[in-house]
Design a protein around this motif. Structure first.
Motif, PDB file in Angstrom:
ATOM      1  N   VAL A  97       0.851  -1.192   0.000  1.00 21.91           N
ATOM      2  CA  VAL A  97       0.000   0.000   0.000  1.00 21.91           C
ATOM      3  C   VAL A  97       0.888   1.243   0.000  1.00 21.91           C
ATOM      4  O   VAL A  97       1.821   1.354   0.791  1.00 21.91           O
ATOM      5  CB  VAL A  97      -0.933   0.024   1.230  1.00 21.91           C
ATOM      6  CG1 VAL A  97      -1.749   1.316   1.262  1.00 21.91           C
ATOM      7  CG2 VAL A  97      -1.840  -1.187   1.213  1.00 21.91           C
ATOM      8  N   GLN A  98       0.563   2.180  -0.892  1.00 23.42           N
ATOM      9  CA  GLN A  98       1.369   3.393  -0.979  1.00 23.42           C
ATOM     10  C   GLN A  98       1.080   4.328   0.180  1.00 23.42           C
ATOM     11  O   GLN A  98      -0.039   4.457   0.657  1.00 23.42           O
ATOM     12  CB  GLN A  98       1.089   4.129  -2.288  1.00 23.42           C
ATOM     13  CG  GLN A  98       1.871   5.444  -2.420  1.00 23.42           C
ATOM     14  CD  GLN A  98       1.685   6.116  -3.754  1.00 23.42           C
ATOM     15  OE1 GLN A  98       2.351   5.761  -4.724  1.00 23.42           O
ATOM     16  NE2 GLN A  98       0.786   7.090  -3.823  1.00 23.42           N
ATOM     17  N   GLY A  99       2.125   5.011   0.635  1.00 18.78           N
ATOM     18  CA  GLY A  99       2.011   6.029   1.666  1.00 18.78           C
ATOM     19  C   GLY A  99       3.276   6.849   1.694  1.00 18.78           C
ATOM     20  O   GLY A  99       4.128   6.744   0.801  1.00 18.78           O
ATOM     21  N   GLU A 100       3.417   7.674   2.723  1.00 13.43           N
ATOM     22  CA  GLU A 100       4.628   8.485   2.847  1.00 13.43           C
ATOM     23  C   GLU A 100       5.739   7.676   3.510  1.00 13.43           C
ATOM     24  O   GLU A 100       5.506   6.973   4.490  1.00 13.43           O
ATOM     25  CB  GLU A 100       4.354   9.743   3.670  1.00 13.43           C
ATOM     26  CG  GLU A 100       5.562  10.665   3.757  1.00 13.43           C
ATOM     27  CD  GLU A 100       5.296  11.951   4.516  1.00 13.43           C
ATOM     28  OE1 GLU A 100       6.190  12.810   4.534  1.00 13.43           O
ATOM     29  OE2 GLU A 100       4.193  12.082   5.098  1.00 13.43           O
ATOM     30  N   ILE A 101       6.951   7.787   2.968  1.00 13.52           N
ATOM     31  CA  ILE A 101       8.104   7.093   3.527  1.00 13.52           C
ATOM     32  C   ILE A 101       8.589   7.873   4.747  1.00 13.52           C
ATOM     33  O   ILE A 101       8.980   9.037   4.641  1.00 13.52           O
ATOM     34  CB  ILE A 101       9.229   6.970   2.487  1.00 13.52           C
ATOM     35  CG1 ILE A 101       8.728   6.227   1.244  1.00 13.52           C
ATOM     36  CG2 ILE A 101      10.437   6.258   3.085  1.00 13.52           C
ATOM     37  CD1 ILE A 101       9.690   6.291   0.065  1.00 13.52           C
ATOM     38  N   CYS A 102       8.553   7.225   5.904  1.00 11.33           N
ATOM     39  CA  CYS A 102       9.008   7.843   7.153  1.00 11.33           C
ATOM     40  C   CYS A 102      10.121   6.980   7.746  1.00 11.33           C
ATOM     41  O   CYS A 102      10.191   5.773   7.490  1.00 11.33           O
ATOM     42  CB  CYS A 102       7.849   7.967   8.143  1.00 11.33           C
ATOM     43  SG  CYS A 102       6.478   8.980   7.518  1.00 11.33           S
ATOM     44  N   VAL A 103      10.980   7.602   8.544  1.00 11.89           N
ATOM     45  CA  VAL A 103      12.155   6.886   9.039  1.00 11.89           C
ATOM     46  C   VAL A 103      12.533   7.378  10.433  1.00 11.89           C
ATOM     47  O   VAL A 103      12.288   8.536  10.785  1.00 11.89           O
ATOM     48  CB  VAL A 103      13.339   7.074   8.047  1.00 11.89           C
ATOM     49  CG1 VAL A 103      13.714   8.528   7.924  1.00 11.89           C
ATOM     50  CG2 VAL A 103      14.544   6.243   8.448  1.00 11.89           C
TER      51      VAL A 103
END
Length: 552
Positions: free
Chosen positions: A394-400
């Motif tokens: 599922v696409q979303g924002e890449i967070c780290v």
């Protein structure tokens, strides 16, 4: 702690560091860490006569480099530069550029390198935004020096690298710095003490100073050695085919940690034959660059004229590589490609795709399109708009999150508030992960595009173009390009009664923008498309470009 140090350390304390009562009954007493300059001290002690930097016709040993750094640090200290002060450096890659890094670290000052390709007014803004106390500028950039000095009425130190005259009463950076200067000890530093302002525009607007710290960078370099080039020793030789002001500088710092020499190609100009000749002559084992340069190197006839069998790692970052370019590079160079994904704010430490996972065959094991898995010690999470983790695919924002995440933006609480959520750094990039944790970048939450490995921010260009008296409105979008990855297309709306064409606009932009930011094409329309709310959106501009047959 200096004002710069305290501001940086406190910038996002709530987001990045745990607080409250001590855990396990232990109250932390100190967060002191190694000063990054100690790596140079170690290399000079252990391998004094081995080469540290290799140029076209000379080599600088670790002993000499360490002595020159001490001399520069002593001079800066004599001029009042100390812990927390910002030292801005505007120069092409050269020995002096490297020396400024370690001299700043040694003093506990903050190194502020700029991309030498930026325009003078852009350099002036960075000088002002960083509050630089010292400016070191190469003689090739007198207009930049004058612009920066004009933006800093309280400037304490102005040094010129090389022969010339800025007309500002500057001191010349000595070509043969005295080695008899008193040897200054490395300044005591703590984990959160700033060492480097890494300028990045994040997702939009003017550049912001991402604050990198001594503690964070200690982790970053260790991580680079672990994930990107394991087994690196003093026997290795590196080459940075990119400006040392950004990712290539971090790559060089990693070599110093292992006393591996770095080859500096001269002039700052790309010359494929010369690069391959230097690889062969010096038996280069690792190289850092961007996908565009890898493509140009492997497509140039000289790749077959020189021996590059010494290469173990060709590390590329800054943008994904087109699959066909990847296959061509693997065919020419063998299994040596290493890809990493990471923004300046995370110092390149988000994912890695090592050589073993770069496959030339288009089979299931190739994982076409992935930028790899999470770096050691780092965690990646794909989140929805509410900050909740989404399912694989599922696409979303890449967070780290993890020790490689920066301390925050200098003097910019609004940007810090937007950049962090629940302790996660929000990259602004969109993507998805598969069930095994491999990351796929699918788009950008911002309008930023990447051209030749450099981030380009349309708003920055648009603001500059709107200074032209004949332009009423403008929109810039990034489009795919086989050579540079992406290039810009600009659409302008002239003011009533004004006339301007593409050639005139490009001539006006020359010198006002760095060359890599210049749009590839400029079009003039009667109006830009607007949404029902009267807003000009990049999606509507793209749609209009498609309708007119302009968009590739």
């Amino acid at each position: 702690m200096s004002s710069a140090g305290s501001e940086a350390a406190n910038a996002v304390a709530a987001s990045t560091h745990a607080g409250g009562d001590p855990k396990g009954g232990v109250t932390p007493v100190s967060r002191r860490v190694m000063n990054l300059a100690y790596w140079l001290t170690q290399a000079a002690r252990r391998f004094p006569d081995r080469p540290a930097l290799i140029l076209e016709r000379q080599a600088v040993t670790w002993r000499t480099l360490d002595a020159r750094v001490h001399a520069l640090a002593a001079y800066l200290a004599s001029q009042g530069v100390g812990k927390g002060d910002r030292v801005l450096v505007h120069s092409k890659n050269c020995v002096a550029f490297v020396e400024t890094m370690f001299a700043a670290f040694r003093l506990g000052a903050v190194w502020v390198p700029t991309n030498f390709r930026i325009a003078p007014d852009e350099a002036a803004y960075l000088a002002q935004a960083s509050g630089a106390r010292a400016v070191i500028c190469h003689a090739e950039f007198p207009d930049h020096a004058r612009a920066m000095a004009g933006a800093l009425p309280g400037l304490g130190v102005l040094l010129r690298i090389g022969a010339g005259d800025f007309g500002l009463g500057e001191q010349e950076y000595a070509d043969d710095a005295a080695t008899s200067a008193d040897r200054l000890p490395d300044a005591d530093v703590e984990y959160d003490d700033p060492c480097w302002f890494f300028f990045t525009s994040g997702t939009t607007g003017r550049p912001k100073a991402a604050v990198l710290t001594h503690g964070q960078m200690g982790f970053v370099v260790t991580n680079h050695l672990c994930d990107l080039m394991p087994g690196t020793t003093e026997q290795d030789v590196s080459m940075a085919v990119a400006p040392l002001s950004h990712g290539a500088g971090i790559h060089l710092l990693t070599q110093v940690a292992r006393a591996a020499a770095t080859v500096l190609p001269p002039d700052g100009r790309f010359d494929a034959d010369r690069i391959w000749r230097l690889v062969s002559e010096h038996r280069v084992t690792n190289m850092f660059t961007v996908p565009t340069i890898v493509k140009l190197l492997v497509e140039h006839p000289s790749v077959d004229a020189h021996d590059h069998g010494s290469l173990r790692y060709v590390i590329y970052a800054g943008a994904p590589m087109y699959r066909e370019d990847q296959k061509r590079a693997l065919d020419k160079l063998g299994p040596v490609l290493v890809q990493y994904f990471g923004l300046g704010e995370v110092t390149g430490n988000i994912t890695v795709l090592p050589p073993a996972l770069h496959r030339i065959e288009d089979d299931a094991a190739a994982r076409v399109g992935t930028c790899g898995y999470a770096r050691t010690g780092m965690q990646v999470c794909i989140q929805d708009e509410q900050g909740q983790a989404v399912e694989p695919g599922v696409q979303g924002e890449i967070c780290v999150c993890g020790p490689a995440v920066f301390a925050g933006y200098y003097n910019n609480p609004e940007a810090n508030a937007k950049a962090f959520r629940n302790g996660w750094f929000r990259t602004g990039d969109l993507g998805h992960m598969d069930a095994e944790g491999f990351l796929y970048i699918t788009g950008r939450a911002s309008d930023m595009y990447i051209s030749g490995g450099s981030n380009v921010y349309p708003r920055e260009i648009e603001e500059k173009v709107l200074e032209h008296p004949a332009v009423a409105e403008v929109a810039v979008v990034g489009v795919p390009d086989a050579t540079w990855g992406e290039v810009g297309i600009m659409v302008c709306v002239p003011r009533p009664g004004q006339a301007i064409d593409e050639a005139a606009m490009m001539a006006w932009l020359e010198g006002r923008l760095a060359r890599y930011k210049l749009p590839r094409r400029v079009y003039f329309w009667d109006a830009l498309p607007r949404s029902g709310y009267g807003k000009i959106t990049k999606k509507l501009v793209r749609d209009a470009l498609h309708e007119r047959g302009i968009m590739p």
